[in-house]
Design a protein around this motif. Structure first.
Motif, PDB file in Angstrom:
ATOM      1  N   GLY A 169      43.633 -11.211  46.632  1.00 58.81           N
ATOM      2  CA  GLY A 169      43.000 -11.354  47.940  1.00 58.81           C
ATOM      3  C   GLY A 169      41.576 -10.861  48.037  1.00 58.81           C
ATOM      4  O   GLY A 169      40.962 -10.986  49.099  1.00 58.81           O
ATOM      5  N   GLY A 170      41.016 -10.296  46.972  1.00 56.35           N
ATOM      6  CA  GLY A 170      39.681  -9.712  47.045  1.00 56.35           C
ATOM      7  C   GLY A 170      38.542 -10.698  47.073  1.00 56.35           C
ATOM      8  O   GLY A 170      37.419 -10.327  47.448  1.00 56.35           O
ATOM      9  N   HIS A 171      38.782 -11.961  46.699  1.00 53.35           N
ATOM     10  CA  HIS A 171      37.712 -12.959  46.663  1.00 53.35           C
ATOM     11  C   HIS A 171      37.611 -13.667  48.014  1.00 53.35           C
ATOM     12  O   HIS A 171      37.659 -14.887  48.109  1.00 53.35           O
ATOM     13  N   ALA A 172      37.494 -12.870  49.050  1.00 48.51           N
ATOM     14  CA  ALA A 172      37.406 -13.380  50.418  1.00 48.51           C
ATOM     15  C   ALA A 172      36.594 -12.402  51.247  1.00 48.51           C
ATOM     16  O   ALA A 172      36.365 -11.259  50.849  1.00 48.51           O
ATOM     17  N   GLU A 173      36.172 -12.853  52.415  1.00 44.49           N
ATOM     18  CA  GLU A 173      35.341 -11.998  53.267  1.00 44.49           C
ATOM     19  C   GLU A 173      36.116 -10.830  53.864  1.00 44.49           C
ATOM     20  O   GLU A 173      35.521  -9.798  54.195  1.00 44.49           O
ATOM     21  N   TYR A 174      37.433 -10.992  54.003  1.00 43.49           N
ATOM     22  CA  TYR A 174      38.245  -9.916  54.574  1.00 43.49           C
ATOM     23  C   TYR A 174      39.570  -9.824  53.827  1.00 43.49           C
ATOM     24  O   TYR A 174      40.105 -10.822  53.337  1.00 43.49           O
ATOM     25  N   VAL A 175      40.114  -8.609  53.781  1.00 42.73           N
ATOM     26  CA  VAL A 175      41.427  -8.411  53.183  1.00 42.73           C
ATOM     27  C   VAL A 175      42.070  -7.202  53.846  1.00 42.73           C
ATOM     28  O   VAL A 175      41.387  -6.269  54.279  1.00 42.73           O
ATOM     29  N   CYS A 176      43.397  -7.231  53.967  1.00 46.10           N
ATOM     30  CA  CYS A 176      44.139  -6.114  54.550  1.00 46.10           C
ATOM     31  C   CYS A 176      44.821  -5.308  53.451  1.00 46.10           C
ATOM     32  O   CYS A 176      45.363  -5.875  52.495  1.00 46.10           O
ATOM     33  N   VAL A 177      44.813  -3.982  53.611  1.00 43.46           N
ATOM     34  CA  VAL A 177      45.427  -3.068  52.643  1.00 43.46           C
ATOM     35  C   VAL A 177      46.223  -2.016  53.412  1.00 43.46           C
ATOM     36  O   VAL A 177      45.746  -1.480  54.417  1.00 43.46           O
ATOM     37  N   HIS A 178      47.416  -1.707  52.930  1.00 44.95           N
ATOM     38  CA  HIS A 178      48.217  -0.642  53.540  1.00 44.95           C
ATOM     39  C   HIS A 178      47.508   0.685  53.321  1.00 44.95           C
ATOM     40  O   HIS A 178      47.003   0.970  52.234  1.00 44.95           O
ATOM     41  N   GLN A 179      47.476   1.531  54.332  1.00 45.47           N
ATOM     42  CA  GLN A 179      46.720   2.776  54.247  1.00 45.47           C
ATOM     43  C   GLN A 179      47.249   3.729  53.165  1.00 45.47           C
ATOM     44  O   GLN A 179      46.517   4.598  52.687  1.00 45.47           O
TER      45      GLN A 179
ATOM     46  N   LEU B  31      41.862  -3.261  57.737  1.00 44.51           N
ATOM     47  CA  LEU B  31      41.154  -4.516  57.499  1.00 44.51           C
ATOM     48  C   LEU B  31      39.787  -4.182  56.926  1.00 44.51           C
ATOM     49  O   LEU B  31      38.987  -3.490  57.554  1.00 44.51           O
ATOM     50  N   ILE B  32      39.524  -4.690  55.709  1.00 41.81           N
ATOM     51  CA  ILE B  32      38.272  -4.420  55.026  1.00 41.81           C
ATOM     52  C   ILE B  32      37.386  -5.653  55.062  1.00 41.81           C
ATOM     53  O   ILE B  32      37.827  -6.756  54.703  1.00 41.81           O
ATOM     54  N   ALA B  33      36.136  -5.481  55.495  1.00 43.81           N
ATOM     55  CA  ALA B  33      35.121  -6.517  55.321  1.00 43.81           C
ATOM     56  C   ALA B  33      34.588  -6.347  53.910  1.00 43.81           C
ATOM     57  O   ALA B  33      33.919  -5.357  53.593  1.00 43.81           O
ATOM     58  N   VAL B  34      34.928  -7.292  53.032  1.00 36.21           N
ATOM     59  CA  VAL B  34      34.681  -7.137  51.599  1.00 36.21           C
ATOM     60  C   VAL B  34      33.220  -7.410  51.267  1.00 36.21           C
ATOM     61  O   VAL B  34      32.675  -8.445  51.643  1.00 36.21           O
ATOM     62  N   HIS B  35      32.602  -6.489  50.552  1.00 35.86           N
ATOM     63  CA  HIS B  35      31.242  -6.680  50.064  1.00 35.86           C
ATOM     64  C   HIS B  35      31.236  -7.107  48.598  1.00 35.86           C
ATOM     65  O   HIS B  35      30.365  -7.862  48.177  1.00 35.86           O
ATOM     66  N   ALA B  36      32.194  -6.601  47.814  1.00 31.72           N
ATOM     67  CA  ALA B  36      32.206  -6.915  46.385  1.00 31.72           C
ATOM     68  C   ALA B  36      33.624  -6.852  45.838  1.00 31.72           C
ATOM     69  O   ALA B  36      34.471  -6.103  46.325  1.00 31.72           O
ATOM     70  N   SER B  37      33.869  -7.657  44.812  1.00 29.71           N
ATOM     71  CA  SER B  37      35.110  -7.631  44.056  1.00 29.71           C
ATOM     72  C   SER B  37      34.722  -7.871  42.599  1.00 29.71           C
ATOM     73  O   SER B  37      33.537  -7.923  42.268  1.00 29.71           O
ATOM     74  N   THR B  38      35.709  -7.989  41.733  1.00 28.12           N
ATOM     75  CA  THR B  38      35.412  -8.365  40.348  1.00 28.12           C
ATOM     76  C   THR B  38      36.228  -9.592  39.977  1.00 28.12           C
ATOM     77  O   THR B  38      37.269  -9.870  40.580  1.00 28.12           O
ATOM     78  N   VAL B  39      35.732 -10.336  39.005  1.00 27.75           N
ATOM     79  CA  VAL B  39      36.493 -11.430  38.398  1.00 27.75           C
ATOM     80  C   VAL B  39      36.962 -10.889  37.058  1.00 27.75           C
ATOM     81  O   VAL B  39      36.177 -10.725  36.128  1.00 27.75           O
ATOM     82  N   SER B  40      38.233 -10.575  36.980  1.00 24.19           N
ATOM     83  CA  SER B  40      38.785  -9.870  35.827  1.00 24.19           C
ATOM     84  C   SER B  40      39.585 -10.795  34.931  1.00 24.19           C
ATOM     85  O   SER B  40      39.830 -11.959  35.257  1.00 24.19           O
ATOM     86  N   VAL B  41      40.026 -10.241  33.809  1.00 21.67           N
ATOM     87  CA  VAL B  41      40.892 -11.010  32.922  1.00 21.67           C
ATOM     88  C   VAL B  41      42.210 -11.323  33.623  1.00 21.67           C
ATOM     89  O   VAL B  41      42.849 -12.348  33.329  1.00 21.67           O
TER      90      VAL B  41
END
Length: 348
Positions: A130-140, A55-65
């Motif tokens: 899912g990156g445009h949120a405060e938290y996201v889960c990623v498989h290790q 579980l990642i507390a997201v600090h930054a993402s990108t808005v991509s094409v």
């Protein structure tokens, strides 16, 4: 959460939630396809990691094409049916966009051994978004790796979408020192990454972009620049060992004429006709013609991190927006004129 549930989600309010209710988080989500205004800041349930997830507390993402295409359903000609299958037919399958994330590990599942709470990481989320949120889960075991220590979260996240895409295509060819590589669309997120990676391999790099971006791409390692607004690279007599097409604005038959015998044409963007013709062109011309980026791998992300920490890969950021300004971020990406990456700051 499905698209209909997201349509009914409540706008984000300070202190929202009640005692005993599932914890909530802020997210930028859309419940229907359309212009930037369909994206809203809402509160949705905070995810919990499964046994193999981080579980990642997201600090930054990108808005991509890719976010632009998913939100607007504006895809290359002939690919509408494929888009409907992947993105949703009547409403979005993945209401929270964002293909990448940089942040801090908050919790891990019981089977996770590679990460622990407090680790600073970057991750490729791919088609799950899912990156445009405060938290996201990623498989290790997916494309997740320790963040470069020399970079901020906003800088580090630029390695992911553009960097992994460029790396995935260039992994399919052998580029030796002195080989010629042309990057069409050299000033975008993937293009700026491709220029840097080709330069790192010792190639002579020709960048195709607007003339106003000449200084940018030369600073990244381009040896020559062709201004597409006044010049057509396919009209030149020169042929290239590798062409990386990040735009999809040149017919396939014209581009293959600009590739040396035994060379490669890497189609980052193409339409249905290009996909269908790629295999035929490969058989007829003997060229490697591919429109597949392959699987995003942690080892490729680690390679990019190593370059960044050695000072040999640069973050290219055009603009940075806060999560509350997500609509403005989408509007800017929709112009098609961004240079490098548009960063979304999730947590200040």
């Amino acid at each position: 959460m499905n698209g209909q549930a997201m349509i009914n989600a409540k706008p984000a309010q300070p202190g929202a939630g009640s005692r005993g209710a599932a914890p909530l988080m802020k997210a930028a989500a859309y419940g229907r396809f359309g212009p930037p205004e369909v994206v809203q800041l809402v509160q949705v349930p905070k995810p919990a990691p499964r046994q193999d997830e981080v579980l990642i507390a997201v600090h930054a993402s990108t808005v991509s094409v890719a976010d632009h295409r998913a939100r607007s359903r504006s895809v290359p000609r002939g690919l509408g049916a494929f888009a409907a299958y992947g993105l949703g037919l009547l409403r979005p399958r993945h209401p929270v966009l964002g293909m990448d994330a940089a942040g801090v590990v908050e919790a891990v599942g019981e089977n996770v051994t590679r990460f622990k709470p407090g680790d600073e990481v970057i991750a490729m989320l791919g088609g799950a978004f899912g990156g445009h949120a405060e938290y996201v889960c990623v498989h290790q075991d997916h494309a997740i790796i320790a963040k470069p220590r020399s970079m901020t979260y906003e800088e580090a996240v630029t390695l992911v979408f553009g960097g992994l895409t460029a790396r995935g295509y260039l992994n399919q060819v052998v580029v030796e020192p002195g080989d010629s590589v042309l990057v069409n669309g050299a000033s975008g997120a993937v293009g700026t990454a491709a220029v840097q990676l080709a330069h790192e391999l010792g190639a002579r790099v020709t960048a195709v972009c607007s003339g106003v971006n000449t200084e940018l791409v030369t600073s990244l390692g381009a040896d020559w620049v062709i201004d597409y607004t006044s010049d057509d690279f396919t009209a030149h007599a020169e042929r290239f060992d590798v062409i990386v097409d990040c735009v999809g604005n040149v017919p396939l038959n014209r581009m293959t004429g600009s590739v040396k015998p035994g060379g490669a044409l890497l189609l980052v963007v193409t339409d249905l006709a290009g996909l269908l013709r790629a295999s035929r062109r490969r058989r007829k011309s003997g060229l490697l013609v591919t429109a597949s980026v392959g699987r995003s791998r942690a080892e490729d992300l680690a390679f990019l991190v190593g370059l960044a920490e050695a000072g040999r890969y640069r973050a290219v950021i055009d603009r940075t927006y806060d999560l509350v300004d997500i609509v403005d971020a989408h509007r800017y990406v929709d112009t098609g004129r961004k240079k490098g990456n548009v960063v979304l700051r999730i947590t200040a």
